[in-house]
Motif scaffolding. Structure first.
Motif, PDB file in Angstrom:
ATOM      1  N   UNK A 141      -7.838  -7.559   4.121  1.00 44.84           N
ATOM      2  CA  UNK A 141      -8.158  -6.785   5.328  1.00 44.84           C
ATOM      3  C   UNK A 141      -7.462  -5.417   5.280  1.00 44.84           C
ATOM      4  N   UNK A 142      -6.187  -5.405   4.892  1.00 44.28           N
ATOM      5  CA  UNK A 142      -5.473  -4.121   4.789  1.00 44.28           C
ATOM      6  C   UNK A 142      -6.198  -3.181   3.830  1.00 44.28           C
ATOM      7  N   UNK A 175      -9.382  -1.776   5.391  1.00 44.97           N
ATOM      8  CA  UNK A 175      -9.077  -0.789   6.436  1.00 44.97           C
ATOM      9  C   UNK A 175      -8.514   0.497   5.838  1.00 44.97           C
ATOM     10  N   UNK A 221      -5.078 -11.400   4.675  1.00 41.21           N
ATOM     11  CA  UNK A 221      -4.512 -10.212   5.322  1.00 41.21           C
ATOM     12  C   UNK A 221      -4.525  -9.029   4.374  1.00 41.21           C
ATOM     13  N   UNK A 251       0.811  -1.222   0.000  1.00 39.21           N
ATOM     14  CA  UNK A 251       0.000   0.000   0.000  1.00 39.21           C
ATOM     15  C   UNK A 251       0.847   1.276   0.000  1.00 39.21           C
TER      16      UNK A 251
END
Lengths: 273, 273
Positions: free
Chosen positions: B148-149, B152, B145, B105
Motif C-alpha cells: 500500500x505504501x 501511494x 502495508x 521508502x
C-alpha cells in the motif's frame, strides 16, 4: 495534566475563535509552574535515554503557528535538557530551488527521525497547504491531493514506528502585535523581525481558517493535532512539554536486555599478579 | 515498436513462465538492431535536452530483475549517450544501519528525480517486498502495508509530475547460470561474482512468485510494469531504450519560450569603432 483536553477533535468552523489563547490551566502564576517544569524536563531526559537505547520507536513533534507564536522558543525551552545526540531539529524555510523541484514531502521525509530519535519540525509540510490556501495559489483539487498525501505519509510514518504529534501554538492577534513590537524595540530581538510578517498579518483571519482546514483534513487519531494556548510563554512551554512527556510515557519504552547470558567478568577484575 | 505489448497486464499465477526470456521481437540478428539502437540513443539525447530545459516533468526508471539479469548493463547501454548533468543513477544495496532505522521508502524518496531530470534506480524499494516475501521475514499484514505504501508513494510521485516506469528484466534460470559461469571465468568480470547469488538462486521459483505478487499489487496504469526479455543482451537494451524513448515522447515536451519580447541585440553585435 490531562493532555487529551487539548487534542483538537471538534473541527467545526470558527473553532479557533472559541479556544482561549490566554488560558493557563489550573495555574495561578508562572512560579507555580516552574517547579513542575523542572521535573518534566528531568523526566523527558530519562525517557529519551531509554528511547535511544531501545531503538524501537521514534518521535516526531511538528510545531506550527502564526508568526511570533513562539515556535523557536518552544523548541528551545522544552528540548534544552535532552541529549543532543538523539535529537534532530529542522526549521523549514522558504523552499530552495532544489527543494521546489521535488514533491513537497521530499525535504520533509528526509528529516524524519530514525528509530531511537526525537525530531522536531519548526514549520513543516503544513506550510505547503496553509500558504496556498491563504493566497489562493493552488486549485481545489491540488489542495485535496496534498491533504491526501499528508495523511498517507503520516500514516506510513506512524505504522512504521514513528509517533507523530502536531502542536498548534495559538496566540491572539493582539499578542502577535505585542511580540512584533518587542522585536522592533529590543536590540537582541531585531534579528527576528521580518517585514513580511507584517504583510502576512493582514491575512490573519484567512490563516485561522486555513488552520481549521488543516485540523479537519489531517487530524487523525494516529497523528493528532493539539492546540497550545500560547499567549503566556510559560504555559505554552509547560503544556507542550507535558504533551511530549505523556506521549513518550504511552510507548512501551524499556532498556533492552543483554542478548546472551551475563558473562562472568570476575576474572577480568581480579588481580593478575 | 509497440511497447504496450510488454506492459504487464495479466497478473495471473505463473504468468512469468509464459513469457519467453529469449524473445527478440521481429529481429533476426543483433546487427539488424544496432542501427536502430543508434537512432534511439540520439532521440533520447534530444528528448532529455528538452526535458532538462523545460523543467516541468521528470522521469524515474526502476530496474528490477534476478541476479545477473543485466541491470547494470542496461543502465550502461541505454543511458551512456545522455547529458550526465540531467541524470541520476542510484544502485540500492543492502540498507545501511542508518537506512534501516528509517521507513524503507526514506532512502528511495531522497533519490527521486527533481523536475527536468531522469533518474534510474538499479534495484529499489521493491527489494523490500521481494526479499521478505521469499525469506518469510515479514508477516502478511506487514507485506500488505508495504504494498500500500508503494502504491501511494508512486501515485504521489506521478501526480506531482514524475513519470514512473518499472522494468522487469526477465532471464531464464539457465541463462543465469551461464552468466554466473562467465563471471567466474572472465577475469574482467570476477568482481561481479558474489557467492550469495548462488544461494539466492536456490530460491528461483519463490522469487518468480514474489515478482508476480509485485506486478499484481503495484502494477498500475500510472506506474506500469514492463517485462523485458533479457536472455539476449542486445534485445534487452533495445527494448528498454525503446520504452524510455516512447515514454518521453508521450509527454508534452517543448523548449520554454522567452518570457519577455525578444530584445534587440543588434546594437551589441554591431561594430563600435
Amino acid at each position: 495534566m490531562n493532555i487529551k483536553r487539548y487534542m483538537i477533535k471538534d473541527t467545526s468552523e470558527n473553532i479557533l475563535s472559541k479556544l482561549d489563547p490566554s488560558e493557563r490551566g489550573d495555574f495561578h502564576s508562572k512560579e507555580e509552574a516552574a517547579a513542575k517544569m523542572e521535573k518534566l524536563k528531568e523526566r523527558l531526559a530519562e525517557l529519551q535515554d531509554i528511547l535511544f537505547a531501545q531503538k524501537k520507536h521514534s518521535l516526531l513533534v511538528i510545531l506550527q503557528g502564526m508568526d511570533s507564536s513562539g515556535k523557536d522558543g518552544t523548541v528551545k525551552h522544552i528540548f534544552s535538557g535532552i541529549n543532543p545526540q538523539g535529537f534532530i531539529v529542522t526549521s523549514f524555510k522558504k523552499p530552495s530551488l532544489e527543494e521546489e523541484a521535488h514533491d513537497f514531502l521530499w525535504r520533509v521525509h528526509m528529516k524524519t527521525p530514525p528509530k531511537g530519535y526525537i525530531a522536531a519540525f519548526n514549520r513543516s509540510h503544513y506550510e505547503d497547504v496553509l500558504v496556498p490556501r491563504v493566497h489562493g495559489s493552488l486549485k481545489k483539487d491540488d489542495m485535496k491531493r496534498r491533504f491526501r498525501y499528508i495523511r498517507q505519509f503520516e500514516e506510513m510514518l506512524v505504522e512504521e514506528g514513528t509517533t507523530v504529534i502536531k502542536l498548534f501554538l495559538h496566540i491572539s492577534k493582539e499578542k502577535q502585535l505585542e511580540k512584533i513590537q518587542e522585536r522592533l524595540q529590543d536590540p537582541t530581538k531585531h534579528w527576528k523581525f521580518d517585514a513580511s510578517d507584517l504583510q502576512e498579518r493582514e491575512y490573519w483571519d484567512d490563516y485561522q481558517k486555513a488552520y481549521e482546514d488543516v485540523f479537519r483534513e489531517t487530524g487523525t487519531e494516529q497523528a493528532p493535532w493539539y492546540w497550545i494556548p500560547a499567549n503566556h510563554r510559560w504555559y505554552r512551554n509547560y503544556l507542550a512539554l507535558s504533551i511530549v512527556v505523556k506521549t513518550l510515557e504511552g510507548l512501551d519504552l524499556s532498556y533492552p536486555k543483554l542478548n546472551s547470558p551475563t558473562p562472568d567478568i570476575s576474572e577480568l577484575i581480579s588481580p593478575r599478579h
